[in-house]
Scaffold this active site. Sequence first.
Site, short mmCIF file in Angstrom:
data_model
loop_
_atom_site.label_atom_id
_atom_site.label_comp_id
_atom_site.label_asym_id
_atom_site.label_seq_id
_atom_site.Cartn_x
_atom_site.Cartn_y
_atom_site.Cartn_z
CD GLU A 37 -0.31 4.69 -0.63
OE1 GLU A 37 -1.02 3.36 -0.64
OE2 GLU A 37 -1.16 5.62 -0.15
NE ARG A 262 1.31 -8.74 1.46
CZ ARG A 262 1.44 -7.35 1.01
NH1 ARG A 262 0.55 -7.32 -0.10
NH2 ARG A 262 1.50 -6.52 1.61
CE LYS A 272 3.90 0.75 2.18
NZ LYS A 272 3.65 1.53 0.97
#
Length: 553
Positions: A37, A262, A272
């Site tokens: 994104e 992750r 982020k």
Amino acid sequence: MSSTENQTASNFIRHIITKDISDNKNNGKVITRFPPEPNGYLHIGHAKSICLNFGMAAEYNGDCNLRFDDTNPEKESIEFMQSIERDVNWLGFKWANKHHASDYFEQLYTYAVQLIKSGDAYVDSLSAEQIREYRGSLTEPGKESPDRSRTVEDNLALFAGMRNGDYADGQFVLRAKIDMASPNINMRDPALYRIRRVHHQRTGDTWCVYPMYDFTHCISDAIENITHSLCTLEFEAHRPLYNWVLDKLQTPSHPQQIEFARLQLEYTIVSKRKLAQLVNENHVNGWDDPRMPTIAGMRRAGYTPTAIRDFCERIGITKKDSWIEMAVLENCIREDLNDNAPRAMAVLEPLRLVIENYPAEQVEILEVSTHPQKPELGTRKIPFSKVILIEQDDFAEIPPAKFKRLIAGGEVRLRSSYVIKCKEVIKNEAGDIVELRCSYDPDTLGKKPEGRKVKGVIHWVSEQQSLPAELRLYDRLFTVANPDSEDNFLDAINPNSLTTLTNCRVEASLISAQPSDRFQFERVGYFCVDSVDSTTEKPVFNRTVTLRDTWAK
Ligand code: ATP
Ligand code: MG
């Protein structure tokens, strides 16, 4: 790690793909995608996903697409998209195709209409808060919305009105009609579309309804004929929804979602949203601050793409969450730079040293190898003269135990040069040492001194023939291994994460150093010319990593 080792090191995803190929699933093709994104810069966690997606595609002669998942226009921007493209390229990867989820807005809308027509989606007038209430909990089933039984005709008209801008933001949402009693909360009639009047960086004001992630992602994968949709473990519980949407719509292809753990890296943050907070609240100097775990920050600090790829290979791909020590990452860059960075000398906190028996005007040019193990990298020229600078720390009037450097009356070797002896210590009125008077032994260049052992070696530069420089010493950004476990992660910021030294001197050969050039400053650490603030008059060097792991207990 060599490339052959890379190819043989195995992971569970490789097993799945190998089997799919041997079963001739997807006609033996492998197509992956990296779907960021564009709401921030990429970080080291994304590097793991990039190496996996591009790496698997390359290994099986397949393709990997870059896809911007741009369905939340409020937080997204062109700047972020450009930084993402740059970072993926810099890491050494080439996408087969570049796509945007927003390219599919019209198709997604058509698919949503299809779900309404088949009775699998409805327009709901419950407020966000009511939807939350109706959703139930892990222990209680949800409640059905009164709008769930709306007719197909009414739903179609309302959804068209949503698109048309007839309703206020939040007045309606489109929801999938699945099962309000499902033990998986993601399946309790999840939202597919919401009304939001925001300008989109690519589609402008064409749309006032935007599709939700769970609806967009699976369809985008299917449109691109992705074979293996690799994502992180938190999406495991979304997989039934991913499959539900694609099954209902009979899309031309049905990608397989596979989840992996992750990356969690100690002493830093890989989110982020939180990295954006560090930037926006000026806790760091931008997304590319060398303390940031962003690809841009690591590049500016002096990390190489090779070291980052090597790191991603070493940590491997698993199904189980685990924490990786910062030392693992630092060792990767240390090994790369040890092998490849040219050597140079820099004095951080200079102390003047006058060699009394050296001719005043004489300057000797010493030819010194650029890399001790790599003669092919050639030599550099180091001027030696009567007045040189050494590190304040490398002299001690009252030496601590095992001090192997210079002491009053003692001898030490100047790196790649002569043995000197300290004759006299000059102090100012305040009692600070301001100068050392020494002698040198002319018979010790490239030779052991006669009849005595000199153990210590210190680095130095010529006072006249050296350049002023600023050195920035970076440390970890956080004082605790898991800043996320604190009430407020900002409280765990290391107040000493940056030390700026402005009186440094570096050897003359660095006059030709270019932004992003990397060096080992002997005995000091690995450094990189800062790509933003460095000038010819005043070069600025960022410390990439220390020579040894100073955090090891
Ligand atoms: P963030 O919370 O930092 O925004 P994200 O997962 O929301 O992370 P995306 O831009 O959606 O960020 O991520 C793009 C891809 O990178 C996704 O497939 C995601 O799973 C993967 N990714 C993100 N963070 C990590 C991480 N720490 N380790 C491995 N993969 C990651
Ligand atoms: Mg995200």
